[in-house]
Design a protein around this motif. Sequence first.
Motif, PDB file in Angstrom:
ATOM      1  N   THR A 166       0.827  -1.211   0.000  1.00 22.20           N
ATOM      2  CA  THR A 166       0.000   0.000   0.000  1.00 22.20           C
ATOM      3  C   THR A 166       0.860   1.259   0.000  1.00 22.20           C
ATOM      4  O   THR A 166       0.444   2.306  -0.510  1.00 22.20           O
ATOM      5  N   SER A 169       1.880   1.765  -3.698  1.00 23.24           N
ATOM      6  CA  SER A 169       0.769   2.252  -4.515  1.00 23.24           C
ATOM      7  C   SER A 169       0.419   3.693  -4.165  1.00 23.24           C
ATOM      8  O   SER A 169       0.096   4.506  -5.054  1.00 23.24           O
ATOM      9  N   ASP A 170       0.496   4.036  -2.883  1.00 22.91           N
ATOM     10  CA  ASP A 170       0.217   5.405  -2.459  1.00 22.91           C
ATOM     11  C   ASP A 170       1.255   6.367  -3.023  1.00 22.91           C
ATOM     12  O   ASP A 170       0.925   7.457  -3.502  1.00 22.91           O
ATOM     13  N   THR A 172       3.080   5.998  -5.727  1.00 21.40           N
ATOM     14  CA  THR A 172       2.873   6.124  -7.172  1.00 21.40           C
ATOM     15  C   THR A 172       1.733   7.088  -7.481  1.00 21.40           C
ATOM     16  O   THR A 172       1.825   7.924  -8.389  1.00 21.40           O
ATOM     17  N   GLU A 173       0.674   6.987  -6.697  1.00 20.39           N
ATOM     18  CA  GLU A 173      -0.476   7.875  -6.898  1.00 20.39           C
ATOM     19  C   GLU A 173      -0.109   9.328  -6.590  1.00 20.39           C
ATOM     20  O   GLU A 173      -0.498  10.250  -7.316  1.00 20.39           O
ATOM     21  N   LYS A 174       0.657   9.541  -5.509  1.00 20.16           N
ATOM     22  CA  LYS A 174       1.065  10.894  -5.141  1.00 20.16           C
ATOM     23  C   LYS A 174       1.940  11.509  -6.229  1.00 20.16           C
ATOM     24  O   LYS A 174       1.842  12.707  -6.524  1.00 20.16           O
ATOM     25  N   ARG A 176       1.815  10.865  -9.439  1.00 19.84           N
ATOM     26  CA  ARG A 176       0.936  11.235 -10.560  1.00 19.84           C
ATOM     27  C   ARG A 176       0.177  12.524 -10.248  1.00 19.84           C
ATOM     28  O   ARG A 176       0.029  13.396 -11.107  1.00 19.84           O
ATOM     29  N   ASP A 177      -0.301  12.635  -9.008  1.00 19.70           N
ATOM     30  CA  ASP A 177      -1.027  13.842  -8.609  1.00 19.70           C
ATOM     31  C   ASP A 177      -0.132  15.079  -8.657  1.00 19.70           C
ATOM     32  O   ASP A 177      -0.622  16.203  -8.841  1.00 19.70           O
ATOM     33  N   ASP A 181       4.569  11.925 -14.921  1.00 19.87           N
ATOM     34  CA  ASP A 181       3.903  10.936 -15.763  1.00 19.87           C
ATOM     35  C   ASP A 181       4.814   9.775 -16.141  1.00 19.87           C
ATOM     36  O   ASP A 181       4.459   8.958 -17.000  1.00 19.87           O
ATOM     37  N   GLU A 183       7.509   6.422 -15.014  1.00 22.15           N
ATOM     38  CA  GLU A 183       7.432   5.228 -14.184  1.00 22.15           C
ATOM     39  C   GLU A 183       8.418   5.350 -13.022  1.00 22.15           C
ATOM     40  O   GLU A 183       9.512   5.889 -13.187  1.00 22.15           O
ATOM     41  N   TYR A 223       3.064  11.615   2.849  1.00 20.82           N
ATOM     42  CA  TYR A 223       3.891  11.913   1.674  1.00 20.82           C
ATOM     43  C   TYR A 223       4.501  13.300   1.805  1.00 20.82           C
ATOM     44  O   TYR A 223       3.801  14.295   2.041  1.00 20.82           O
TER      45      TYR A 223
END
Length: 390
Positions: A166, A169-170, A172-174, A176-177, A181, A183, A223
């Motif tokens: 988790t 995944s968190d 990676t999401e942060k 993107r936000d 863009d 990897e 984060y």
Amino acid sequence: MKEREPKWYEEARNGPFRESRFTDAAADKVIMHVRSGVPGPERAGQKLRRSFIAAAVILLLAVAGAILQQKGLLGEGRQAGLFYQEVKTPDLTDAGLRKTAERVMQEQLGKKLPFVGLERMDRINEARLTFGEASSPSTFRMNTQTGDVKEWNMTAYYSLEEIDPTLISDATEKLRDSGYDGEFTVTRLKRNVVFWQETDQAVRIHEVLFGKEGLIDYANGIYAGANLNLDADEVGDEVIQKADKALKLLRDEGEDHLYQITRGLGAEWDVINFIYGEDENGPSRVIMDYATHDILLVEDNTLYIEGSYDSGIRGEQDTKLLAMDNAKLQSSAAAIADELFGIRLEDYTVVNKRIGNITFESPGGESRINASFNHDGIFYSMGRQVSTPE
């Protein structure tokens, strides 16, 4: 108009998302991205009933936290919060102290590190225990009369298989936000856990996710930002030359080796960091806006002059710094700031002056220049802060 100090100011002072170094000598400078407040004493006259309610709430939270940790809902070893000493007859032998330290280590890190040694300091009734590798030791300071853990500073590394999914995944999401863009391939995790009984009961956790593309920071599970590697081709020669020129405005002699270019990403900032020197902790840096390439800060710590360790001499040096003529300082700063930021510093007003630091504000108050100078009146750091409307 609401003023706030941009987070890249702190990044420039300490290095962009530099890994924390919690040492005994720098304990008072622990920089965490999250600061824990210390509650004040209760006012006289409050009802005794509130004490029982508070005690009940603390007990329930402690039990709930233990249950969640056992079930792995918080991620193994990732809990942060209050540390409660175990109440029972302590084993004050060397073996007993080591056992207590290893129990705390298991609770906070989720693993045990190799034991290195124990040193008793009988004069102050304390013992220092060391675990881990010589390059990154983990230490405990314990009271040898009560068995209480007074302080710890632990660091552990985790392989990809040991990292809570988790968290990845968190992160990676942060990213993107924040506008990234690309990897980010996580390879390992570093966790540093710190506790000081003398200051407060807060356990502070700093986690760094390492990847091929850079690193991502978390402070107490929140984060804090990312530092991503950039190739010179991605930035372009023109932008690099602009950074080189900005640095030379502080010191126009000597060669500066550009060691690294990174992108600093956070919820409220997106910057390019140019680091000059022989490693990632190089003494000089330039920070500019990622989108506009506007210069935000330039710093050359080779120009910094360390103050004396003698308190008497240091006092004289500080007095000299404070007594430096503001008009002369402003004139010297303008020779740099005008070209660096495209402004007229002579139109600005001095609004704050501290030892080795002076702040100028524009007539409308929308812009500030914060500059640091040495004992010779030479500026070694200069940054621009632009206020945003409420």
